[in-house]
Design a protein around this motif. Structure first.
Motif, PDB file in Angstrom:
ATOM      1  N   ARG A  66       2.513   6.209  -7.307  1.00 56.40           N
ATOM      2  CA  ARG A  66       1.480   6.998  -7.999  1.00 56.40           C
ATOM      3  C   ARG A  66       1.774   8.491  -7.911  1.00 56.40           C
ATOM      4  NH1 ARG A  66      -4.147   4.022  -6.112  1.00 56.40           N
ATOM      5  NH2 ARG A  66      -3.994   2.232  -7.522  1.00 56.40           N
ATOM      6  N   SER A  67       2.298   8.934  -6.792  1.00 55.02           N
ATOM      7  CA  SER A  67       2.569  10.360  -6.628  1.00 55.02           C
ATOM      8  C   SER A  67       3.885  10.766  -7.276  1.00 55.02           C
ATOM      9  CB  SER A  67       2.604  10.701  -5.128  1.00 55.02           C
ATOM     10  OG  SER A  67       2.868  12.074  -4.953  1.00 55.02           O
ATOM     11  N   LEU A  68       4.928   9.926  -7.122  1.00 53.93           N
ATOM     12  CA  LEU A  68       6.261  10.304  -7.578  1.00 53.93           C
ATOM     13  C   LEU A  68       6.544   9.857  -9.007  1.00 53.93           C
ATOM     14  CD1 LEU A  68       8.171   9.393  -4.295  1.00 53.93           C
ATOM     15  CD2 LEU A  68       7.566  11.689  -5.102  1.00 53.93           C
ATOM     16  N   GLY A  69       5.843   8.807  -9.471  1.00 53.43           N
ATOM     17  CA  GLY A  69       6.053   8.335 -10.833  1.00 53.43           C
ATOM     18  C   GLY A  69       7.402   7.698 -11.063  1.00 53.43           C
ATOM     19  N   ASN A  70       8.037   7.218 -10.021  1.00 62.54           N
ATOM     20  CA  ASN A  70       9.365   6.640 -10.137  1.00 62.54           C
ATOM     21  C   ASN A  70       9.495   5.506  -9.126  1.00 62.54           C
ATOM     22  OD1 ASN A  70      12.265   6.431  -9.118  1.00 62.54           O
ATOM     23  ND2 ASN A  70      12.550   7.621 -10.989  1.00 62.54           N
ATOM     24  N   ARG A  71       9.785   4.297  -9.615  1.00 62.29           N
ATOM     25  CA  ARG A  71       9.827   3.135  -8.722  1.00 62.29           C
ATOM     26  C   ARG A  71      10.960   3.234  -7.696  1.00 62.29           C
ATOM     27  NH1 ARG A  71       6.932  -1.300  -9.960  1.00 62.29           N
ATOM     28  NH2 ARG A  71       8.367  -2.548  -8.726  1.00 62.29           N
ATOM     29  N   THR A  72      12.128   3.730  -8.128  1.00 65.54           N
ATOM     30  CA  THR A  72      13.254   3.824  -7.198  1.00 65.54           C
ATOM     31  C   THR A  72      12.934   4.784  -6.061  1.00 65.54           C
ATOM     32  OG1 THR A  72      14.809   3.360  -8.987  1.00 65.54           O
ATOM     33  CG2 THR A  72      15.704   4.357  -6.993  1.00 65.54           C
ATOM     34  N   ASP A  73      12.376   5.944  -6.421  1.00 65.75           N
ATOM     35  CA  ASP A  73      11.998   6.912  -5.380  1.00 65.75           C
ATOM     36  C   ASP A  73      10.933   6.320  -4.467  1.00 65.75           C
ATOM     37  OD1 ASP A  73      13.770   8.662  -6.422  1.00 65.75           O
ATOM     38  OD2 ASP A  73      12.288   9.982  -7.352  1.00 65.75           O
ATOM     39  N   ALA A  74       9.986   5.578  -5.063  1.00 63.99           N
ATOM     40  CA  ALA A  74       8.911   4.989  -4.265  1.00 63.99           C
ATOM     41  C   ALA A  74       9.459   3.931  -3.312  1.00 63.99           C
ATOM     42  CB  ALA A  74       7.855   4.377  -5.186  1.00 63.99           C
ATOM     43  N   VAL A  95      -0.071   5.413   6.637  1.00 70.95           N
ATOM     44  CA  VAL A  95      -0.459   6.239   5.485  1.00 70.95           C
ATOM     45  C   VAL A  95      -0.155   7.713   5.775  1.00 70.95           C
ATOM     46  CG1 VAL A  95      -2.440   7.113   4.169  1.00 70.95           C
ATOM     47  CG2 VAL A  95      -2.187   4.650   4.578  1.00 70.95           C
ATOM     48  N   GLY A  96      -0.386   8.147   7.009  1.00 73.40           N
ATOM     49  CA  GLY A  96      -0.059   9.525   7.380  1.00 73.40           C
ATOM     50  C   GLY A  96       1.433   9.802   7.235  1.00 73.40           C
ATOM     51  N   ILE A  97       2.267   8.875   7.699  1.00 75.21           N
ATOM     52  CA  ILE A  97       3.720   9.042   7.552  1.00 75.21           C
ATOM     53  C   ILE A  97       4.105   9.032   6.078  1.00 75.21           C
ATOM     54  CG2 ILE A  97       5.954   7.960   8.033  1.00 75.21           C
ATOM     55  CD1 ILE A  97       4.764   6.904  10.644  1.00 75.21           C
ATOM     56  N   THR A  98       3.442   8.177   5.304  1.00 80.75           N
ATOM     57  CA  THR A  98       3.737   8.091   3.864  1.00 80.75           C
ATOM     58  C   THR A  98       3.493   9.437   3.189  1.00 80.75           C
ATOM     59  OG1 THR A  98       3.100   5.756   3.844  1.00 80.75           O
ATOM     60  CG2 THR A  98       3.147   6.899   1.723  1.00 80.75           C
ATOM     61  N   LYS A  99       2.398  10.089   3.529  1.00 83.96           N
ATOM     62  CA  LYS A  99       2.101  11.396   2.911  1.00 83.96           C
ATOM     63  C   LYS A  99       3.212  12.405   3.205  1.00 83.96           C
ATOM     64  CE  LYS A  99      -2.910  10.777   3.013  1.00 83.96           C
ATOM     65  NZ  LYS A  99      -4.188  11.188   3.645  1.00 83.96           N
ATOM     66  N   HIS A 100       3.734  12.385   4.427  1.00 82.19           N
ATOM     67  CA  HIS A 100       4.828  13.305   4.773  1.00 82.19           C
ATOM     68  C   HIS A 100       6.095  12.980   3.981  1.00 82.19           C
ATOM     69  CE1 HIS A 100       2.889  15.558   7.959  1.00 82.19           C
ATOM     70  NE2 HIS A 100       2.466  14.424   8.509  1.00 82.19           N
ATOM     71  N   ARG A 101       6.412  11.681   3.858  1.00 82.86           N
ATOM     72  CA  ARG A 101       7.636  11.303   3.137  1.00 82.86           C
ATOM     73  C   ARG A 101       7.502  11.604   1.645  1.00 82.86           C
ATOM     74  NH1 ARG A 101       8.992  12.201   7.006  1.00 82.86           N
ATOM     75  NH2 ARG A 101       9.787  10.939   8.732  1.00 82.86           N
ATOM     76  N   ILE A 102       6.320  11.438   1.087  1.00 82.98           N
ATOM     77  CA  ILE A 102       6.100  11.792  -0.323  1.00 82.98           C
ATOM     78  C   ILE A 102       6.276  13.299  -0.509  1.00 82.98           C
ATOM     79  CG2 ILE A 102       4.347  11.969  -2.130  1.00 82.98           C
ATOM     80  CD1 ILE A 102       3.236   9.283  -1.167  1.00 82.98           C
ATOM     81  N   ALA A 103       5.743  14.065   0.423  1.00 80.94           N
ATOM     82  CA  ALA A 103       5.901  15.526   0.348  1.00 80.94           C
ATOM     83  C   ALA A 103       7.378  15.902   0.423  1.00 80.94           C
ATOM     84  CB  ALA A 103       5.119  16.194   1.476  1.00 80.94           C
ATOM     85  N   ASP A 104       8.139  15.209   1.282  1.00 84.49           N
ATOM     86  CA  ASP A 104       9.583  15.473   1.385  1.00 84.49           C
ATOM     87  C   ASP A 104      10.275  15.195   0.051  1.00 84.49           C
ATOM     88  OD1 ASP A 104       9.247  16.134   4.029  1.00 84.49           O
ATOM     89  OD2 ASP A 104       9.921  14.192   4.800  1.00 84.49           O
ATOM     90  N   ALA A 105       9.882  14.101  -0.601  1.00 80.13           N
ATOM     91  CA  ALA A 105      10.502  13.735  -1.885  1.00 80.13           C
ATOM     92  C   ALA A 105      10.191  14.785  -2.949  1.00 80.13           C
ATOM     93  CB  ALA A 105      10.011  12.356  -2.328  1.00 80.13           C
ATOM     94  N   HIS A 106       8.948  15.259  -2.966  1.00 79.84           N
ATOM     95  CA  HIS A 106       8.597  16.312  -3.930  1.00 79.84           C
ATOM     96  C   HIS A 106       9.376  17.591  -3.633  1.00 79.84           C
ATOM     97  CE1 HIS A 106       5.525  14.491  -6.389  1.00 79.84           C
ATOM     98  NE2 HIS A 106       4.888  14.029  -5.333  1.00 79.84           N
ATOM     99  N   LEU A 129       0.839  -1.204   0.000  1.00 80.79           N
ATOM    100  CA  LEU A 129       0.000   0.000   0.000  1.00 80.79           C
ATOM    101  C   LEU A 129       0.872   1.251   0.000  1.00 80.79           C
ATOM    102  CD1 LEU A 129      -2.648   1.607   0.365  1.00 80.79           C
ATOM    103  CD2 LEU A 129      -2.431   1.195   2.844  1.00 80.79           C
ATOM    104  N   VAL A 130       1.885   1.274   0.868  1.00 81.83           N
ATOM    105  CA  VAL A 130       2.779   2.438   0.956  1.00 81.83           C
ATOM    106  C   VAL A 130       3.483   2.651  -0.382  1.00 81.83           C
ATOM    107  CG1 VAL A 130       4.903   3.292   2.029  1.00 81.83           C
ATOM    108  CG2 VAL A 130       3.116   2.245   3.444  1.00 81.83           C
ATOM    109  N   PHE A 131       4.004   1.572  -0.972  1.00 80.19           N
ATOM    110  CA  PHE A 131       4.705   1.692  -2.253  1.00 80.19           C
ATOM    111  C   PHE A 131       3.767   2.210  -3.342  1.00 80.19           C
ATOM    112  CE2 PHE A 131       5.766  -0.187  -6.374  1.00 80.19           C
ATOM    113  CZ  PHE A 131       7.037   0.334  -6.570  1.00 80.19           C
ATOM    114  N   THR A 132       2.545   1.687  -3.380  1.00 85.45           N
ATOM    115  CA  THR A 132       1.584   2.119  -4.407  1.00 85.45           C
ATOM    116  C   THR A 132       1.279   3.607  -4.292  1.00 85.45           C
ATOM    117  OG1 THR A 132       0.575  -0.079  -4.478  1.00 85.45           O
ATOM    118  CG2 THR A 132      -0.743   1.750  -5.306  1.00 85.45           C
ATOM    119  N   LEU A 133       1.057   4.078  -3.081  1.00 86.01           N
ATOM    120  CA  LEU A 133       0.801   5.507  -2.883  1.00 86.01           C
ATOM    121  C   LEU A 133       1.991   6.341  -3.352  1.00 86.01           C
ATOM    122  CD1 LEU A 133      -0.821   5.427   0.681  1.00 86.01           C
ATOM    123  CD2 LEU A 133      -1.985   5.856  -1.487  1.00 86.01           C
ATOM    124  N   ALA A 134       3.202   5.868  -3.034  1.00 86.92           N
ATOM    125  CA  ALA A 134       4.406   6.631  -3.384  1.00 86.92           C
ATOM    126  C   ALA A 134       4.645   6.643  -4.888  1.00 86.92           C
ATOM    127  CB  ALA A 134       5.613   6.049  -2.654  1.00 86.92           C
TER     128      ALA A 134
END
Length: 199
Positions: free
Chosen positions: A54-62, A92-103, A47-52
């Motif tokens: 989808r947002s980042l568009g990059n498997r390595t980053d995810a 999922v809450g932590i995932t949103k923060h880490r995705i935001a950090d990556a962006h 689930l975490v990987f799928t969310l990442a």
């Protein structure tokens, strides 16, 4: 009891069993049970990987985001209260923060590149490519997780060999090579994405 009622009862029983299993994982996770960490990773890392991705568009980053999420969750598990939230929703809450950090890391890299290009235009086209490259590499390294970032810093700035880095960081040489290979691929992919038309 009809067939539909039986199927409904079976589904409800299955959902109840799953809920109990998740609650047991969450309770073990909160206690610091490493088996619960493994169970949580097996259950929710897709689930975490799928969310990442989808947002980042990059498997390595995810993949990196997924790793960071579970490391962060485990290190801050004392803040997780199973009586207030499910472990899934907390992750999922932590995932949103880490995705935001990556962006944000991507945005910083793009901003620095744009500023360097602006300086070159103001100076009449005199552009220190070496300075730009070092600045871009430095920014890219800041977007890596701590261990790969340290490995790349020693390799790029201090020009240490794989063996020297392994000795300095107390890591196997194979791990050092893996960090360098993956980090270079990640930086290259990031720059290719940023250089692509429309980005």
């Amino acid at each position: 009891m009809g067939a539909g009622t039986g199927a409904g009862a079976g589904a409800a029983a299955g959902a109840g069993a799953a809920g109990e299993a998740h609650a047991a994982i969450a309770a073990g996770f909160a206690r610091g049970d490493e088996a619960a960490l493994r169970d949580a990773y097996a259950r929710w890392s897709p689930l975490v990987f799928t969310l990442a991705v989808r947002s980042l568009g990059n498997r390595t980053d995810a993949e990196d985001v997924a790793q960071q999420v579970f490391i962060s969750a485990w290190r801050s598990r004392e803040h997780f209260d199973p009586s207030r939230a499910t472990l899934q929703s907390w992750l999922v809450g932590i995932t949103k923060h880490r995705i935001a950090d990556a962006h944000e890391a991507r945005t910083r890299a793009g901003r620095i590149e744009a500023e360097l290009v602006g300086v070159a235009e103001v100076d009449g086209g005199v552009f220190d490519e070496d300075l730009a490259e070092r600045a871009m590499v430095s920014e890219a390294l800041n977007g890596l997780p701590p261990t790969p970032r340290r490995v790349m810093h020693l390799a790029f700035y201090e020009r240490m060999t794989h063996s020297q880095i392994a000795e300095r960081l107390d890591l196997p040489v194979g791990t050092v090579k893996s960090h360098i290979r993956r980090s270079l691929a990640r930086i290259r992919e990031r720059w290719e994405v940023e250089d692509a038309p429309g980005t």
